[in-house]
Design an enzyme around this catalytic site. Structure first.
Site, PDB file in Angstrom:
ATOM      1  N   LYS A 293       0.846  -1.202   0.000  1.00 24.17           N
ATOM      2  CA  LYS A 293       0.000   0.000   0.000  1.00 24.17           C
ATOM      3  C   LYS A 293       0.881   1.251   0.000  1.00 24.17           C
ATOM      4  O   LYS A 293       0.700   2.161  -0.814  1.00 24.17           O
ATOM      5  CB  LYS A 293      -0.890  -0.008   1.250  1.00 24.17           C
ATOM      6  CG  LYS A 293      -1.712   1.252   1.443  1.00 24.17           C
ATOM      7  CD  LYS A 293      -2.318   1.278   2.848  1.00 24.17           C
ATOM      8  CE  LYS A 293      -3.079   2.563   3.090  1.00 24.17           C
ATOM      9  NZ  LYS A 293      -4.321   2.648   2.320  1.00 24.17           N
TER      10      LYS A 293
ATOM     11  N   ARG B 107      -6.343   0.003  -0.995  1.00 22.73           N
ATOM     12  CA  ARG B 107      -7.191   0.226   0.171  1.00 22.73           C
ATOM     13  C   ARG B 107      -7.319  -1.046   1.020  1.00 22.73           C
ATOM     14  O   ARG B 107      -7.641  -2.115   0.521  1.00 22.73           O
ATOM     15  CB  ARG B 107      -8.579   0.689  -0.255  1.00 22.73           C
ATOM     16  CG  ARG B 107      -9.410   1.121   0.931  1.00 22.73           C
ATOM     17  CD  ARG B 107     -10.722   1.765   0.535  1.00 22.73           C
ATOM     18  NE  ARG B 107     -11.689   1.585   1.601  1.00 22.73           N
ATOM     19  CZ  ARG B 107     -11.672   2.250   2.744  1.00 22.73           C
ATOM     20  NH1 ARG B 107     -10.742   3.162   2.967  1.00 22.73           N
ATOM     21  NH2 ARG B 107     -12.566   2.017   3.674  1.00 22.73           N
TER      22      ARG B 107
ATOM     23  N   CYS C 169     -27.137   2.015  -0.105  1.00 26.54           N
ATOM     24  CA  CYS C 169     -26.171   2.665  -0.990  1.00 26.54           C
ATOM     25  C   CYS C 169     -26.209   2.089  -2.403  1.00 26.54           C
ATOM     26  O   CYS C 169     -25.179   1.991  -3.043  1.00 26.54           O
ATOM     27  CB  CYS C 169     -24.768   2.521  -0.432  1.00 26.54           C
ATOM     28  SG  CYS C 169     -24.569   3.321   1.141  1.00 26.54           S
TER      29      CYS C 169
ATOM     30  N   GLU D 103     -29.739   5.291  -2.951  1.00 19.18           N
ATOM     31  CA  GLU D 103     -28.910   5.954  -3.962  1.00 19.18           C
ATOM     32  C   GLU D 103     -29.653   5.876  -5.293  1.00 19.18           C
ATOM     33  O   GLU D 103     -30.149   4.836  -5.660  1.00 19.18           O
ATOM     34  CB  GLU D 103     -27.567   5.225  -4.042  1.00 19.18           C
ATOM     35  CG  GLU D 103     -26.605   5.894  -4.983  1.00 19.18           C
ATOM     36  CD  GLU D 103     -25.201   5.316  -4.886  1.00 19.18           C
ATOM     37  OE1 GLU D 103     -24.724   5.091  -3.765  1.00 19.18           O
ATOM     38  OE2 GLU D 103     -24.603   5.102  -5.937  1.00 19.18           O
TER      39      GLU D 103
ATOM     40  N   HIS E 204     -20.517  11.478  -4.693  1.00 15.24           N
ATOM     41  CA  HIS E 204     -19.170  10.933  -4.871  1.00 15.24           C
ATOM     42  C   HIS E 204     -18.244  11.893  -5.600  1.00 15.24           C
ATOM     43  O   HIS E 204     -17.059  11.629  -5.741  1.00 15.24           O
ATOM     44  CB  HIS E 204     -19.244   9.608  -5.629  1.00 15.24           C
ATOM     45  CG  HIS E 204     -20.032   8.572  -4.889  1.00 15.24           C
ATOM     46  ND1 HIS E 204     -21.365   8.339  -5.140  1.00 15.24           N
ATOM     47  CD2 HIS E 204     -19.697   7.764  -3.862  1.00 15.24           C
ATOM     48  CE1 HIS E 204     -21.803   7.408  -4.309  1.00 15.24           C
ATOM     49  NE2 HIS E 204     -20.813   7.047  -3.528  1.00 15.24           N
TER      50      HIS E 204
ATOM     51  N   CYS F  68     -26.060   9.837  -0.477  1.00  9.43           N
ATOM     52  CA  CYS F  68     -25.378   9.111   0.602  1.00  9.43           C
ATOM     53  C   CYS F  68     -24.828  10.130   1.599  1.00  9.43           C
ATOM     54  O   CYS F  68     -25.070  11.328   1.455  1.00  9.43           O
ATOM     55  CB  CYS F  68     -24.254   8.265  -0.011  1.00  9.43           C
ATOM     56  SG  CYS F  68     -23.681   6.917   1.065  1.00  9.43           S
TER      57      CYS F  68
HETATM   58 ZN   LIG Z   1     -25.053   5.364   1.238  1.00  8.03          ZN
END
Ligand SMILES: [Zn+2]
Length: 769
Positions: free
Chosen positions: A19, A528, A657, A679, A708, A740
């Protein structure tokens, strides 16, 4: 002899080295040469761990800088033109497909390929994306060959891992505006596998592992039909290719055993006997006369010590039927889904630490089990005894046997899952308590997590500021957030969640029955990593978890305050669950703890309570049938148990979501939440038609803008969106909210977007007045 084998090892390294290296490379702080060197160092280190533990069959090509499916995309040249036209280096092209690339100075702006969850795990893979005129081309110096040679030079003979041709295609899709059915390309792809296998053999590989995990699915006919040509071809290469182990995991393959007859020329078949031990007999019966079985008895998906006695029994059963030379002891799947090593944990309670086994420890377990079966239990007596002692200690522990929790579960009644009155009565009372306008506006819970919040939280964790100082800081943050919501003129407020680190960890830390690691990181996607909490015992709530902040927020605001909780299924799915009691039992314990919290919030004057269950859908078992029906029953029940304890005038919200829930609609409807937020801004509003078709009676807040991206939607855009929604939803049903939570956003764009959102809601309010 019974051989030992590992299907794959975590890539990140003991200190998340991969990472750090990839992120440094992306930030131009590490050269490409040094990045590649670091990859090589990690591979070598991981091979050595396995060799030193005495593993006979060590995997290679399980390493990936981003994702192993993406490796295969590049290996076979399944690269859309948008990534080839900028003359990027091989690794930059690879990262561009994985995470997108924006270089305005060079006029490069390509989004990432689609990434989705890998089966029912929390790992995400990059979807192969095919063109109608797809041409496949094996890359020069194919990665599996390079890495095999690399290991060989270090004196370690490995078994390269490939994703099989049928799964590779079946997990892929047509590129946008393309209509190709990926499996139709099988004939074109197979010659590349043949070529690759021959190159591996020429490099000295005696064995290869080919993963075909889709065999655990209910397969459509086209996928079933693909196995025969694929494996009769690859299986008949004889001495020109390495011997093939075909690996499946995360489920059983009994429903597809008719396909095994096409696989009989392969050296061996691997099955997951942790998840589905009952498939053993049927799989053995379907093996070819010379074929071996790779028995996955060490769990690659969890962190629990393997029960040696049970695992050895399973292996012995296979040995009795096949003989020692035709049985391989293995991990159930790749160890990719487990943290690196338990040795990095310095703060774990000694009692629970003795119950765990991470990747490094699991590798040793595989070797010990193989030795016990090959050379007899006496040769590993000490390890077997220590393991039995540890199993007994866990079974007898006070943590796993909390009488009060068990008693409470026994007293759960059917009525406890039902609200006091049906929705029409409830909503009438809620209108009296909450006095909301039409088209009420709200947000999904979190507000921007600023740098200042992270700094103060860190200081508090390190003990640099006192509890009181930290609490004061949080109160001030809540005050500011309330003031902003008043200025925005939102209708239902939230406190903004400045005190929460993570939506599952925050609750886990406040519940009995959880343990936390310092370094138990597992790869989620790309660089991640997540560090799931571990459910170690019976779960209960020693004290309220969120009431203080919500109560404070409610006390200083003019509008109704929404309390924010994470639902039982999400708390369970985003943790490592126990493997000694069924997940439904753990979900019910979580539900009872949350039920108390919900009731306490209500007592504290919080009359809108949102319980989020984003993981509800991903928990759905991979195959149709009883397991799935059972899951939906206990999952829905746990949400209802958590939320049904309140009065009619208290409004229960839930948030999802994603918007593709046609196949899942009845489960969401069965939650009986008063208000659902989902969403929706990036999908067609037509998806909302399901609410009309199913005569869904309750309230819905489809997200009106995408959170986003920092982009601020105009008021007109939001109005148009609402107008679209009104084609499918009744005005009295509709809530106006973003897609969200807003924690990843900045305040500037958040305020601007919410201003436009509130104005759009007011416009429709005036239109229908
Ligand atoms: Zn959400």
């Amino acid at each position: 002899m019974v051989q030992s084998s590992v299907l794959g090892f975590p890539r990140m390294g003991v200190n998340r080295d991969l990472k750090k290296a990839t992120e440094a490379y992306w930030a131009d702080k590490l050269s490409q040469e040094d990045l590649l060197k670091e990859g090589k160092r990690l591979r070598l280190e991981h091979w050595k761990i396995q060799k030193d533990a005495g593993i006979d069959i060590i995997p290679s090509n399980d390493f990936a800088f981003y994702d192993h499916v993406l490796d295969h995309i590049q290996l076979f040249g399944v690269i859309p033109e948008r990534y080839t036209k900028n003359n990027l280096s091989q690794i930059d092209q690879y990262f561009a497909m994985g995470r997108g690339l924006q270089k305005p100075d060079k006029n490069i702006d390509v989004p990432a390929l689609e990434m989705v969850k890998w089966f029912d795990s929390n790992y995400h893979y990059v979807k192969p994306t095919l063109q109608d005129s797809q041409v496949f081309k094996l890359s020069e110096n194919p990665k599996p060959v390079v890495e095999f040679k690399e290991a060989k030079e270090a004196g370690i003979t490995t078994r390269p891992v490939l994703l099989g041709p049928v799964s590779f295609l079946a997990l892929g899709k047509a590129d946008r505006d393309q209509s190709i059915l990926p499996l139709d390309s099988l004939d074109k792809l197979l010659p590349l596998y043949e070529d690759l296998l021959k190159q591996l053999k020429a490099a000295g590989a005696e064995y290869v592992q080919i993963d075909e995990p889709i065999l655990v699915f209910d397969l459509k006919q086209d996928a079933k039909d693909a196995f025969k040509p694929a494996y009769e071809k690859l299986g008949s290469l004889g001495d020109a290719a390495p011997k093939i182990t075909l690996a499946t995991y995360f489920g059983d393959i009994v429903h597809n055993t008719d396909l095994l007859k096409h696989l009989q020329k392969l050296h061996s078949i691997h099955v997951d006997l942790v998840r589905n031990p009952e498939q053993l007999d049927e799989v053995i019966a379907a093996l070819g006369p010379q074929q071996s079985l790779s028995a996955g008895v060490v769990d690659g998906r969890n962190i629990w010590k393997t029960n040696f006695q049970k695992a050895i029994e399973v292996v012995e059963t296979a040995v009795q039927k096949l003989g020692k030379d035709r049985v391989i002891v293995a991990t159930s799947s790749s160890l990719l889904h487990t943290p690196h090593t338990l040795a990095s944990e310095k703060k774990l309670d000694a009692e629970v630490a003795d119950w765990f086994s991470f990747a490094v420890e699991k590798v040793s377990e595989v070797a010990i089990i193989a030795k016990a079966v090959t050379e007899g239990p006496a040769t590993v007596r000490d390890q077997l005894d220590a393991n039995a002692k540890s199993m007994k200690a866990r079974a007898d522990s006070k943590r796993t046997n909390v009488a009060a929790v068990k008693e409470r579960q026994q007293n759960v009644t059917e009525e406890m899952h039902n609200r006091k009155a049906p929705f029409p009565t409830r909503i009438a009372e809620q209108e009296k308590t909450l006095k909301l306008p039409k088209f009420p506006t709200t947000t999904i819970g979190s507000f921007p997590q600023t740098k200042e919040i992270r700094i103060q939280r860190n200081k508090h964790t390190k003990g640099e500021i006192t509890d009181e100082e930290y609490e004061k800081f949080i109160e001030k943050e809540i005050q500011d957030t309330i003031k902003i919501q008043e200025e925005l003129d939102l209708d239902v407020f939230v406190h903004g969640e400045p005190e929460r680190n993570d939506m599952v960890q925050y609750f886990g830390e406040r519940l009995d029955g959880y343990a936390f690691t310092q370094n138990g990181w597992v790869q989620s996607y790309g660089s991640r990593c997540v560090r799931p909490p571990i459910v170690v015992g019976d779960i209960s709530r020693p004290a309220p978890m969120t009431v203080k902040e919500s109560k404070y927020a409610a006390s200083i605001s003019k509008r109704p305050m929404k309390g924010m909780l994470t639902g039982p299924i999400t708390c369970l799915r985003w943790s490592f669950p126990r493997n000694d009691v069924h997940q439904s039992v753990q979900a019910q314990q979580l539900a009872l703890a949350l039920r108390d919290e919900v009731i306490d919030l209500e007592k504290a004057g919080v009359f809108v309570i949102q319980v989020d269950e984003p993981a509800l859908r991903e928990g759905l078992p991979l195959r149709q049938g009883k397991e799935r029906t059972d899951y939906l029953k206990w999952a829905v029940d746990s949400f209802r148990l958590a939320t049904a304890g309140v009065e009619n005038g208290t409004q229960v919200h839930s948030h999802f979501c994603y918007s593709e829930f046609q196949d899942f609609f009845y489960a969401i409807a069965a939650l009986d939440a008063d208000v659902l937020s989902i969403e929706n801004s990036k999908s067609d509003a037509k998806l909302l038609k399901v609410f009309v078709d199913e005569a869904y009676p309750r309230h819905i807040g489809p997200g009106v803008y995408d959170i986003h991206s920092p982009r601020v939607p105009s008021e007109q855009e939001i109005k148009d969106r609402i107008q679209e929604m009104l084609k499918y939803l009744k005005p009295e049903q509709l809530w106006i909210d973003p897609d969200c939570g807003l924690k990843t956003r900045q305040w500037k764009e958040t305020k601007a977007a919410l201003t436009n959102m509130v104005n759009a809601a007011k416009y429709f309010r005036s239109q229908t007045a």
